[in-house]
Design a protein around this motif. Structure first.
Motif, mmCIF file in Angstrom:
data_model
loop_
_atom_site.group_PDB
_atom_site.id
_atom_site.type_symbol
_atom_site.label_atom_id
_atom_site.label_comp_id
_atom_site.label_asym_id
_atom_site.label_seq_id
_atom_site.Cartn_x
_atom_site.Cartn_y
_atom_site.Cartn_z
ATOM 1 N N GLY A 38 0.798 -1.231 0.000
ATOM 2 C CA GLY A 38 0.000 0.000 0.000
ATOM 3 C C GLY A 38 0.829 1.279 0.000
ATOM 4 O O GLY A 38 0.297 2.359 0.271
ATOM 5 N N LYS A 39 2.103 1.187 -0.332
ATOM 6 C CA LYS A 39 2.987 2.373 -0.306
ATOM 7 C C LYS A 39 2.491 3.469 -1.254
ATOM 8 O O LYS A 39 2.354 4.619 -0.853
ATOM 9 N N SER A 40 2.252 3.101 -2.508
ATOM 10 C CA SER A 40 1.867 4.124 -3.500
ATOM 11 C C SER A 40 0.507 4.718 -3.143
ATOM 12 O O SER A 40 0.329 5.949 -3.185
ATOM 13 N N CYS A 132 2.357 -5.188 6.034
ATOM 14 C CA CYS A 132 1.219 -5.973 5.545
ATOM 15 C C CYS A 132 1.725 -7.394 5.339
ATOM 16 O O CYS A 132 2.762 -7.584 4.685
ATOM 17 N N PRO A 133 1.040 -8.398 5.890
ATOM 18 C CA PRO A 133 1.521 -9.772 5.710
ATOM 19 C C PRO A 133 1.639 -10.126 4.224
ATOM 20 O O PRO A 133 0.794 -9.702 3.414
ATOM 21 N N SER A 176 -1.433 -1.813 7.031
ATOM 22 C CA SER A 176 -2.412 -1.479 5.986
ATOM 23 C C SER A 176 -3.507 -2.523 5.859
ATOM 24 O O SER A 176 -4.510 -2.277 5.191
ATOM 25 N N ASN A 177 -3.344 -3.681 6.488
ATOM 26 C CA ASN A 177 -4.443 -4.671 6.459
ATOM 27 C C ASN A 177 -5.409 -4.465 7.627
ATOM 28 O O ASN A 177 -6.468 -5.046 7.658
ATOM 29 N N ARG A 178 -5.017 -3.608 8.591
ATOM 30 C CA ARG A 178 -5.898 -3.374 9.759
ATOM 31 C C ARG A 178 -6.403 -1.939 9.819
ATOM 32 O O ARG A 178 -7.430 -1.671 10.422
ATOM 33 N N GLN A 179 -5.629 -0.999 9.253
ATOM 34 C CA GLN A 179 -6.045 0.413 9.296
ATOM 35 C C GLN A 179 -6.566 0.809 7.926
ATOM 36 O O GLN A 179 -6.004 0.387 6.907
ATOM 37 N N ALA A 183 -7.233 6.410 7.925
ATOM 38 C CA ALA A 183 -6.643 6.347 9.268
ATOM 39 C C ALA A 183 -5.112 6.353 9.166
ATOM 40 O O ALA A 183 -4.427 6.994 9.978
ATOM 41 N N SER A 184 -4.581 5.681 8.168
ATOM 42 C CA SER A 184 -3.123 5.627 7.978
ATOM 43 C C SER A 184 -2.581 7.019 7.636
ATOM 44 O O SER A 184 -1.570 7.463 8.194
#
Ligand SMILES: Nc1ncnc2c1ncn2[C@@H]1O[C@H](COP(=O)(O)OS(=O)(=O)O)[C@@H](OP(=O)(O)O)[C@H]1O
Ligand SMILES: Nc1ncnc2c1ncn2[C@@H]1O[C@H](COP(=O)(O)OP(=O)(O)O)[C@@H](O)[C@H]1O
Length: 208
Positions: A38-40, A132-133, A176-179, A183-184
């Protein structure tokens, strides 16, 4: 390597002068994480958020830089190091120009990230681990690259056939899999406020 016959040309305008002009300080937000973490997405969300608050920022995204500045580099450890070195130097120019540089690079090796950090003053380099896993990144597979890597079409793929070294003590961790994305972005925005890099500005032109 700099040549002994090349001298540094000083500027009349300091970084501090540019901070005064912009009404905010400058720094680099260095987003590191697996492909698909989820960086970009986060980098461009941050960019929009800052723009809407009258803060000057610019995204240096790995994929985009590999179309130009870093177009001659592949994915060997040496090429990745050079990719990170050049990008860090570009980010340093943006920071010197008074902006918030938002870097989105896998940057899988700790040593390369530490080398990048060493170019900046204390507090200027903000490492953001986009955690992120692997199995979630692989499920997301927004560009279909994990599928190709599993099929052996892409060699040296981070997380599959090449390593990713997690940061030991990043300034910010985003899950990024929880927020949610919002929120991030807010978490990073708050960090900038608390560390007095930006202030709450009067919003200017708004980009949705
Ligand atoms: N072998 C291999 N390993 C990892 N990634 C690969 C590879 N080949 C191509 N890609 C695509 O290139 C993007 C990563 O570029 P970066 O410049 O961020 O990589 S690095 O920091 O030098 O490791 C990466 O982008 P993101 O998915 O946005 O991370 C991929 O789209
Ligand atoms: N909270 C989140 N933050 C960022 N991306 C998310 C989030 N939840 C789901 N995603 C999705 O995950 C994918 C991440 O892709 P991308 O931003 O290109 O990652 P990277 O740049 O790390 O390769 C996108 O499809 C995005 O919509």
């Amino acid at each position: 390597m700099s040549d002994k016959h090349i001298q540094w040309q000083p500027s009349n305008i300091s970084k501090k002068d540019r901070h005064l002009l912009n009404s905010h300080k400058s720094c680099v937000l260095w987003l590191t994480g697996l492909s698909g973490s989820g960086k970009s997405t986060l980098a461009y969300e941050m960019d929009r958020l800052l723009y809407n608050q009258n803060v000057r920022s610019y995204v240096l995204d790995g994929d985009n830089l590999r179309h130009g500045l870093n177009g001659n580099l592949g994915f060997s450890p040496e090429d990745r190091s050079e990719n990170i070195r050049r990008t860090a130097e570009a980010a340093k120019l943006l920071v010197d120009a008074g902006m918030i540089a938002i870097v989105a690079l896998i940057s899988p090796y700790r040593a390369d990230r530490e080398q990048a950090r060493s170019l900046f003053s204390e507090g200027e380099f903000i490492e953001v681990y986009v955690d992120c896993p692997l199995h979630i990144c692989e499920e997301r597979d927004p560009k279909g690259l994990y599928m190709k890597a599993r099929a052996g079409v892409i060699p040296n793929f981070t997380g599959i056939t090449a390593p990713y070294e997690q940061p030991f003590s990043p300034e910010i961790v985003i899950s990024s899999n929880r927020q949610s994305l919002q929120a991030s972005a807010s978490r990073i925005y708050d960090y900038l406020l608390v560390h007095q890099i930006i202030e709450n500005h009067i919003p200017g032109i708004s980009i949705e």
